[in-house]
Design an enzyme around this catalytic site. Structure first.
Site, PDB file in Angstrom:
ATOM      1  N   GLU A 100       0.854  -1.194   0.000  1.00 10.35           N
ATOM      2  CA  GLU A 100       0.000   0.000   0.000  1.00 10.35           C
ATOM      3  C   GLU A 100       0.890   1.244   0.000  1.00 10.35           C
ATOM      4  OE1 GLU A 100      -2.460   1.571  -0.778  1.00 10.35           O
ATOM      5  OE2 GLU A 100      -4.074   1.214   0.661  1.00 10.35           O
ATOM      6  N   ASP A 101       0.358   2.364  -0.478  1.00 16.79           N
ATOM      7  CA  ASP A 101       1.146   3.595  -0.487  1.00 16.79           C
ATOM      8  C   ASP A 101       1.180   4.263   0.881  1.00 16.79           C
ATOM      9  OD1 ASP A 101      -1.560   4.240  -0.582  1.00 16.79           O
ATOM     10  OD2 ASP A 101      -1.392   5.686  -2.218  1.00 16.79           O
ATOM     11  N   ASP A 104      -3.688   5.846   6.487  1.00 22.54           N
ATOM     12  CA  ASP A 104      -4.155   7.121   7.044  1.00 22.54           C
ATOM     13  C   ASP A 104      -5.158   6.802   8.157  1.00 22.54           C
ATOM     14  OD1 ASP A 104      -4.543   9.920   7.126  1.00 22.54           O
ATOM     15  OD2 ASP A 104      -6.163   9.817   5.680  1.00 22.54           O
ATOM     16  N   LYS A 132       0.587   7.277   8.668  1.00 23.89           N
ATOM     17  CA  LYS A 132       0.180   8.478   9.412  1.00 23.89           C
ATOM     18  C   LYS A 132      -0.623   8.038  10.637  1.00 23.89           C
ATOM     19  CE  LYS A 132      -1.694  11.016   5.819  1.00 23.89           C
ATOM     20  NZ  LYS A 132      -2.411  12.145   5.185  1.00 23.89           N
ATOM     21  N   PHE A 153      -0.980  16.217   3.971  1.00 27.67           N
ATOM     22  CA  PHE A 153      -1.376  15.567   2.726  1.00 27.67           C
ATOM     23  C   PHE A 153      -0.176  15.545   1.795  1.00 27.67           C
ATOM     24  CE2 PHE A 153      -3.251  15.018  -1.427  1.00 27.67           C
ATOM     25  CZ  PHE A 153      -4.131  13.977  -1.168  1.00 27.67           C
ATOM     26  N   ARG A 166       1.352  11.831  -9.410  1.00 28.98           N
ATOM     27  CA  ARG A 166       1.814  10.455  -9.154  1.00 28.98           C
ATOM     28  C   ARG A 166       3.198  10.203  -9.732  1.00 28.98           C
ATOM     29  NH1 ARG A 166      -2.542   7.369  -7.263  1.00 28.98           N
ATOM     30  NH2 ARG A 166      -4.562   7.752  -8.208  1.00 28.98           N
TER      31      ARG A 166
HETATM   32  P1  5GP Z   1      -7.207   5.255   4.747  1.00 26.13           P
HETATM   33  O1  5GP Z   1      -8.290   4.301   4.377  1.00 26.13           O
HETATM   34  O2  5GP Z   1      -6.097   4.636   5.575  1.00 26.13           O
HETATM   35  O3  5GP Z   1      -7.755   6.504   5.382  1.00 26.13           O
HETATM   36  O4  5GP Z   1      -6.596   5.822   3.419  1.00 26.13           O
HETATM   37  C1  5GP Z   1      -5.844   5.098   2.577  1.00 26.13           C
HETATM   38  C2  5GP Z   1      -5.845   5.766   1.227  1.00 26.13           C
HETATM   39  O5  5GP Z   1      -6.129   7.171   1.297  1.00 26.13           O
HETATM   40  C3  5GP Z   1      -4.464   5.672   0.639  1.00 26.13           C
HETATM   41  O6  5GP Z   1      -4.285   4.477  -0.067  1.00 26.13           O
HETATM   42  C4  5GP Z   1      -4.416   6.890  -0.254  1.00 26.13           C
HETATM   43  O7  5GP Z   1      -4.970   6.582  -1.506  1.00 26.13           O
HETATM   44  C5  5GP Z   1      -5.300   7.898   0.443  1.00 26.13           C
HETATM   45  N1  5GP Z   1      -4.510   8.854   1.234  1.00 26.13           N
HETATM   46  C6  5GP Z   1      -4.449   8.956   2.574  1.00 26.13           C
HETATM   47  N2  5GP Z   1      -3.617   9.938   2.945  1.00 26.13           N
HETATM   48  C7  5GP Z   1      -3.127  10.470   1.806  1.00 26.13           C
HETATM   49  C8  5GP Z   1      -2.192  11.518   1.531  1.00 26.13           C
HETATM   50  O8  5GP Z   1      -1.608  12.190   2.397  1.00 26.13           O
HETATM   51  N3  5GP Z   1      -1.948  11.760   0.217  1.00 26.13           N
HETATM   52  C9  5GP Z   1      -2.546  11.065  -0.798  1.00 26.13           C
HETATM   53  N4  5GP Z   1      -2.217  11.394  -2.033  1.00 26.13           N
HETATM   54  N5  5GP Z   1      -3.423  10.074  -0.568  1.00 26.13           N
HETATM   55  C10 5GP Z   1      -3.713   9.774   0.732  1.00 26.13           C
END
Ligand code: 5GP
Length: 182
Positions: A100-101, A104, A132, A153, A166
């Site tokens: 995963e990237d 959050d 994060k 972000f 990207r």
């Molecule tokens: P989560 O479900 O953990 O809240 O979010 C995961 C997804 O939210 C990540 O795979 C990504 O696509 C997006 N995301 C969360 N934080 C960021 C951020 O700081 N920058 C970007 N570009 N995408 C984020």
């Protein structure tokens, strides 16, 4: 027309990322030395990280799968997770690594891991480039983390803002600035 680069503050440069990816590669080679590994790339955000990470896996017996997920709109989480492109085969009995990237709120990976565990893999672990932890809405701890970052972000190295940025080879904090500024 070019991108508004003045809104970016570099956070991790090419060398810093390469160093962490190499270290994660060593970690994963050790953890999976004894069995084949199925790498599940979560599209789209992790495609750059995954491309580098799998090339750091040396002589591991690696199979690649791709999974599409949508969980975000703009800079705010919708809290909704949807599989847009599912795996095309069973992962039962396989050792799986989800790539995963960024983690959050944790909602995406909690949902994905719950879904994939129901398919009876031999093991399931998660590698994320960025974490994060201060933003978590559900408890989730990734097994392998590139960098832990504060609540900001970020874009670049696969991460987007509305599909842009990207392609940048580094990770940067995006500052939306004033709506009227260029
Ligand atoms: P989560 O479900 O953990 O809240 O979010 C995961 C997804 O939210 C990540 O795979 C990504 O696509 C997006 N995301 C969360 N934080 C960021 C951020 O700081 N920058 C970007 N570009 N995408 C984020």
């Amino acid at each position: 027309m070019s991108l508004p680069m003045h809104r970016l503050t570099p956070l991790f440069d090419v060398d810093a990322i390469a160093g962490r990816v190499a270290a994660l590669g060593r970690e994963l080679r050790e953890a999976h030395a004894d069995h084949p590994l199925t790498v599940i790339v979560v599209l789209k955000g992790s495609f750059v990280f995954a491309a580098d990470l799998v090339r750091a896996l040396g002589d591991l017996d690696v199979r690649m799968e791709f999974l599409g997920v949508r969980s975000y709109e703009g800079t705010t989480s919708t809290g909704q997770v949807e599989i847009t492109h599912d795996l095309r085969r069973s992962i039962a009995g396989e050792h799986c690594l989800v790539v995963e990237d960024i983690v959050d709120t944790g909602l995406t990976l909690r949902f994905l891991c719950d879904t994939l565990r129901q398919r009876d893999p031999a093991s399931l672990s998660v590698a994320t480039l960025l974490d994060k932890p201060s933003r978590r809405k559900v408890a989730f701890t990734p097994d392998h983390v590139g960098f832990t970052i504060p609540d900001a972000f970020v874009v670049g190295y696969g991460l987007d803002l509305d599909q842009r940025y990207r392609h940048l080879p580094y990770v940067a904090v995006y500052d939306p600035g004033h709506p009227e500024s260029p």
